[in-house]
Scaffold this active site. Structure first.
Site, mmCIF file in Angstrom:
data_model
loop_
_atom_site.group_PDB
_atom_site.id
_atom_site.type_symbol
_atom_site.label_atom_id
_atom_site.label_comp_id
_atom_site.label_asym_id
_atom_site.label_seq_id
_atom_site.Cartn_x
_atom_site.Cartn_y
_atom_site.Cartn_z
ATOM 1 N N LYS A 194 0.822 -1.214 0.000
ATOM 2 C CA LYS A 194 0.000 0.000 0.000
ATOM 3 C C LYS A 194 0.856 1.264 0.000
ATOM 4 C CE LYS A 194 -2.215 -0.768 3.677
ATOM 5 N NZ LYS A 194 -2.986 -0.352 4.854
ATOM 6 N N ARG A 269 -11.253 1.635 9.343
ATOM 7 C CA ARG A 269 -11.041 0.233 9.704
ATOM 8 C C ARG A 269 -12.339 -0.445 10.138
ATOM 9 N NH1 ARG A 269 -5.600 -1.168 10.663
ATOM 10 N NH2 ARG A 269 -4.144 0.584 10.600
ATOM 11 N N ARG A 308 11.257 -8.764 4.417
ATOM 12 C CA ARG A 308 11.311 -7.370 4.856
ATOM 13 C C ARG A 308 11.803 -7.276 6.292
ATOM 14 N NH1 ARG A 308 5.869 -3.773 4.835
ATOM 15 N NH2 ARG A 308 5.552 -4.766 6.883
ATOM 16 N N ARG A 314 11.924 -5.266 12.206
ATOM 17 C CA ARG A 314 10.646 -5.265 12.907
ATOM 18 C C ARG A 314 10.311 -6.682 13.386
ATOM 19 N NH1 ARG A 314 6.046 -2.101 9.590
ATOM 20 N NH2 ARG A 314 4.848 -3.429 11.045
ATOM 21 N N ARG A 326 -2.101 -11.159 12.213
ATOM 22 C CA ARG A 326 -2.419 -9.840 11.618
ATOM 23 C C ARG A 326 -3.333 -10.022 10.415
ATOM 24 N NH1 ARG A 326 3.567 -7.932 10.806
ATOM 25 N NH2 ARG A 326 2.670 -6.158 9.674
#
Length: 375
Positions: A194, A269, A308, A314, A326
């Protein structure tokens, strides 16, 4: 100042009350300085100049007189090119200095009639002062002696100016919203790209990318009133209310009045948030043009996020279990939103697998389809 609706049209903020005040003050001072010792007669053109004339007289530092005439030359948002009505001029002006006060000069048709009338009264001198002037639209040879502010040839309302009699009472000036905006809601699971695609669409279509996360961080870091309010909930471990979030988004929209449109990323959301966003945009004469979901196979996205995570560090991108959680959360929250926007015929699904350029082309195809429909 917010976008307003008058009759069937929307108008967006253009000239603030403070800017109008400064312009009127300067005009009053300049005119007074050029006719020292005289007591001029100001002729205000109704209906539009009543607010301008009232404020002008308050700021004029010398003695003066005022009279009013009425000239009507507008219908809707287009000038008819002809003066339909003339009322007023009931005092002897022979030998006097006359200064016509106009709210706006565009084609100049009314001024020609005004000039003819007063030229036959043997006045000492005749000058014309206008608060606003549209040089692109002016068609006459008549000289305009005093100009407050030059404007582009756009239809405006407020501060005495109207659209079919509405808007005269507004203390500021608004301009007609003539251009459709592209407002996108971008969906996508973590790793769907995104952010990357939002950056390309932002440049290609001159859109403003509003990321909820970025907006929160900005407000909290800069300790804005909304940021402080959000912090009180965060510090207590509570969810920030939708009202606070939508107010932050509204502030971002108002900061970018000249944008061609917006990309909303991370909001809405929930269905309640989607309804709140619709209400926000409708209050500004806008709407969500489309919601676009970047779709990709979970297994492909998991591998993408794990790679990533090796670079970003992360922790939530390095644990496959957390990634799947998630995804489940995304599916649960997004499903009602998909139904909501499908009900408005604004939902589009785009294949998010491929090169960045290929995905951008697919998204562009959706946007171009929206523009074709509007035309």
């Amino acid at each position: 100042m917010k976008t307003i609706r008058l009759h069937d049209k929307y108008f967006r903020p253009f000239i603030s009350p403070s800017e109008i005040n400064e312009t009127v003050t300067r005009l009053a001072r300049d005119i007074h300085d050029e006719i020292p010792g005289e007591v001029p007669v100001f002729v205000a053109i109704l209906n539009g100049s009543f607010m301008f004339a009232a404020d002008f007289l308050k700021k004029y530092p010398g003695d003066c007189e005022i009279t009013f005439v009425k000239l009507a030359s507008y219908s809707g948002t287009a000038t008819t090119g002809s003066v339909r009505q003339l009322v007023g001029v009931n005092k002897n002006l022979e030998g006097r200095t006359v200064i016509v006060l106009e709210d706006i000069v565009d084609t100049g048709n009314t001024l020609v009639e005004i000039h003819r009338i007063f030229s036959e009264m043997n006045v000492k001198s005749l000058k014309i002062a206008t608060l606003f002037y549209k040089p692109e639209a002016y068609k006459q040879q008549l000289n305009i002696d005093y100009i407050g502010k030059e404007l582009p040839d756009r239809f405006i309302v407020g501060y005495g100016l109207d659209y079919d009699e509405l808007g005269r009472n507004l203390p500021e000036v608004y301009q007609l919203k003539e251009k459709d905006m592209i407002n996108l809601v971008l969906f996508g699971k973590p790793g769907a790209g995104k952010g990357t695609q939002a950056a390309f669409l932002k440049e290609k279509y001159n859109l403003v990318h509003i990321s909820t996360g970025d907006v929160f961080r900005y407000n909290i870091k800069n300790e804005t009133e909304l940021g402080k309010l959000a912090r009180t909930y965060i510090d207590k471990g509570e969810l920030v209310p939708d009202e606070v979030t939508i107010n932050m988004l509204e502030a971002e929209v108002e900061k970018n009045n000249d944008a061609e449109g917006f990309i909303f990323d991370g909001f809405p959301r929930t269905t309640a948030q989607a309804q709140a966003l619709d209400q926000l945009l409708q209050g500004k004469g806008m709407e969500v043009s489309a919601t676009i979901a970047l779709e990709a196979d979970d297994e492909v996205l998991i591998q993408r996020l794990l790679e990533r995570g090796k670079i970003s560090g992360r922790s939530d991108d390095q644990d496959e279990r957390k990634i799947r959680n998630r995804f489940e959360e995304y599916n649960e929250k997004t499903a009602p939103l998909i139904d909501y926007y499908k009900g408005q015929e604004k939902f589009y699904s785009v294949n998010g697998i491929g090169s960045v350029a290929e995905i951008t082309e697919r998204l562009s195809g959706v946007i171009q389809g929206l523009e074709t429909v509007k035309q």
